[in-house]
Write a protein that holds these residues in place. Structure first.
Motif, PDB file in Angstrom:
ATOM      1  N   ASP A  33       1.167  -0.980   0.000  1.00 18.49           N
ATOM      2  CA  ASP A  33      -0.111   0.118   0.069  1.00 18.49           C
ATOM      3  C   ASP A  33       1.012   1.169   0.387  1.00 18.49           C
ATOM      4  O   ASP A  33       0.559   2.395  -0.652  1.00 18.49           O
ATOM      5  N   VAL A  34       1.748   1.370   0.786  1.00 14.42           N
ATOM      6  CA  VAL A  34       3.038   2.110   1.161  1.00 14.42           C
ATOM      7  C   VAL A  34       3.274   2.708  -0.466  1.00 14.42           C
ATOM      8  O   VAL A  34       4.052   3.893  -1.026  1.00 14.42           O
ATOM      9  N   ILE A  35       4.225   1.572  -0.862  1.00 17.64           N
ATOM     10  CA  ILE A  35       4.217   1.210  -2.831  1.00 17.64           C
ATOM     11  C   ILE A  35       3.707   2.488  -3.691  1.00 17.64           C
ATOM     12  O   ILE A  35       4.392   3.056  -4.712  1.00 17.64           O
ATOM     13  N   PHE A  36       2.127   1.590  -3.259  1.00 16.95           N
ATOM     14  CA  PHE A  36       1.212   2.456  -4.497  1.00 16.95           C
ATOM     15  C   PHE A  36       1.094   3.777  -3.788  1.00 16.95           C
ATOM     16  O   PHE A  36       1.142   4.632  -5.241  1.00 16.95           O
ATOM     17  N   GLY A  37       1.145   3.776  -2.561  1.00 14.96           N
ATOM     18  CA  GLY A  37       0.899   5.712  -2.863  1.00 14.96           C
ATOM     19  C   GLY A  37       2.053   6.130  -2.631  1.00 14.96           C
ATOM     20  O   GLY A  37       1.658   7.355  -3.704  1.00 14.96           O
ATOM     21  N   LEU A  38       3.626   6.014  -3.044  1.00 16.52           N
ATOM     22  CA  LEU A  38       5.170   6.406  -3.252  1.00 16.52           C
ATOM     23  C   LEU A  38       4.588   6.582  -4.763  1.00 16.52           C
ATOM     24  O   LEU A  38       5.053   7.998  -5.354  1.00 16.52           O
ATOM     25  N   GLU A  39       4.467   5.411  -5.848  1.00 17.36           N
ATOM     26  CA  GLU A  39       4.186   5.496  -6.926  1.00 17.36           C
ATOM     27  C   GLU A  39       3.027   6.684  -7.928  1.00 17.36           C
ATOM     28  O   GLU A  39       3.818   7.684  -8.358  1.00 17.36           O
ATOM     29  N   ASN A  40       1.907   6.857  -6.635  1.00 18.16           N
ATOM     30  CA  ASN A  40       0.991   7.717  -7.195  1.00 18.16           C
ATOM     31  C   ASN A  40       1.873   9.156  -6.693  1.00 18.16           C
ATOM     32  O   ASN A  40       1.334  10.158  -7.706  1.00 18.16           O
ATOM     33  N   ALA A  41       2.165   9.254  -5.858  1.00 16.94           N
ATOM     34  CA  ALA A  41       2.120  10.536  -5.816  1.00 16.94           C
ATOM     35  C   ALA A  41       3.237  11.057  -6.145  1.00 16.94           C
ATOM     36  O   ALA A  41       3.078  12.046  -6.490  1.00 16.94           O
ATOM     37  N   ILE A  42       4.241  10.439  -6.719  1.00 14.88           N
ATOM     38  CA  ILE A  42       5.484  10.635  -7.006  1.00 14.88           C
ATOM     39  C   ILE A  42       5.120  11.352  -9.004  1.00 14.88           C
ATOM     40  O   ILE A  42       5.536  12.131  -9.209  1.00 14.88           O
ATOM     41  N   LEU A  43       3.927  10.204  -9.416  1.00 16.23           N
ATOM     42  CA  LEU A  43       3.176  10.570 -10.164  1.00 16.23           C
ATOM     43  C   LEU A  43       2.630  11.775 -10.610  1.00 16.23           C
ATOM     44  O   LEU A  43       2.478  12.758 -11.504  1.00 16.23           O
ATOM     45  N   ASP A  44       1.643  12.150  -9.048  1.00 14.98           N
ATOM     46  CA  ASP A  44       0.858  13.180  -9.285  1.00 14.98           C
ATOM     47  C   ASP A  44       1.628  14.585  -9.123  1.00 14.98           C
ATOM     48  O   ASP A  44       1.414  15.645  -9.433  1.00 14.98           O
ATOM     49  N   GLU A  45       3.382  14.700  -8.826  1.00 17.79           N
ATOM     50  CA  GLU A  45       3.988  15.666  -9.013  1.00 17.79           C
ATOM     51  C   GLU A  45       3.997  16.214 -10.772  1.00 17.79           C
ATOM     52  O   GLU A  45       5.029  16.846 -10.728  1.00 17.79           O
ATOM     53  N   GLY A  46       4.313  15.158 -11.204  1.00 17.91           N
ATOM     54  CA  GLY A  46       4.746  14.973 -12.781  1.00 17.91           C
ATOM     55  C   GLY A  46       5.751  15.303 -13.039  1.00 17.91           C
ATOM     56  O   GLY A  46       6.413  14.927 -13.979  1.00 17.91           O
ATOM     57  N   LEU A  47       6.445  13.248 -12.572  1.00 18.21           N
ATOM     58  CA  LEU A  47       7.653  13.717 -11.825  1.00 18.21           C
ATOM     59  C   LEU A  47       7.784  11.902 -12.812  1.00 18.21           C
ATOM     60  O   LEU A  47       6.691  11.357 -12.531  1.00 18.21           O
ATOM     61  N   VAL A  48       8.754  11.228 -12.714  1.00 15.82           N
ATOM     62  CA  VAL A  48       8.819   9.993 -13.722  1.00 15.82           C
ATOM     63  C   VAL A  48       9.613   9.500 -12.477  1.00 15.82           C
ATOM     64  O   VAL A  48      11.865   9.951 -12.356  1.00 15.82           O
TER      65      VAL A  48
END
Length: 147
Positions: A33-48
């Motif tokens: 769940d934390v990994i999923f949240g992290l991946e989404n938070a990175i993408l939400d910042e417009g980052l790759v």
């Protein structure tokens, strides 16, 4: 609702052997769940995400090869990424800030605390690099629902 252990377990850890201080948040959310949240938070910042280091898997896979019987992590991954905008700002302030790029956030579960997932990142020097630290803090907090 996402629950956190305690209120927020935020700690700047200074420890013998650590090259830098780190900021961590502990949660009772699962590693996945934390990994999923992290991946989404990175993408939400417009980052790759540039790279995911499966550090825990590597250490477990090589444990016997190096003559150890110590299990360090149940799971541990490090996500590396960069922000063109913030990186340009901090490197225009001081080109030697290139040494800090890319930026990393780790997620880990230790065998002695299997119900605790920790997310964290290193701190950065005073000045322009505090922008990077603030970005990483926002991403880590968002990953576990503290935004």
């Amino acid at each position: 609702m996402k629950k956190l252990l305690g209120a927020v377990a935020l700690s700047a850890i200074a420890s013998a052997g650590l090259a830098a201080d780190i900021i961590t948040y502990d949660t009772d959310q699962s590693f996945d769940d934390v990994i999923f949240g992290l991946e989404n938070a990175i993408l939400d910042e417009g980052l790759v995400v540039d790279h995911i280091s499966h550090t825990g898997e590597m250490l477990e896979r090589t444990r016997a090869d190096v003559g150890s019987d110590v299990v360090l992590f149940e799971q541990a991954d490090i996500y590396s990424f960069c922000s063109a905008k913030i990186s340009r700002e901090v490197m225009e302030a001081d080109p030697m800030n290139v040494v800090f790029c890319p930026y990393d956030i780790f997620v880990m579960v230790r065998p002695d605390t299997p119900d605790v997932t920790t997310i964290g990142f290193r701190t950065y020097p005073e000045g322009a690099m505090k922008k990077v630290e603030a970005m990483l803090d926002g991403i880590a907090r968002s990953a576990i629902g503290l935004d």
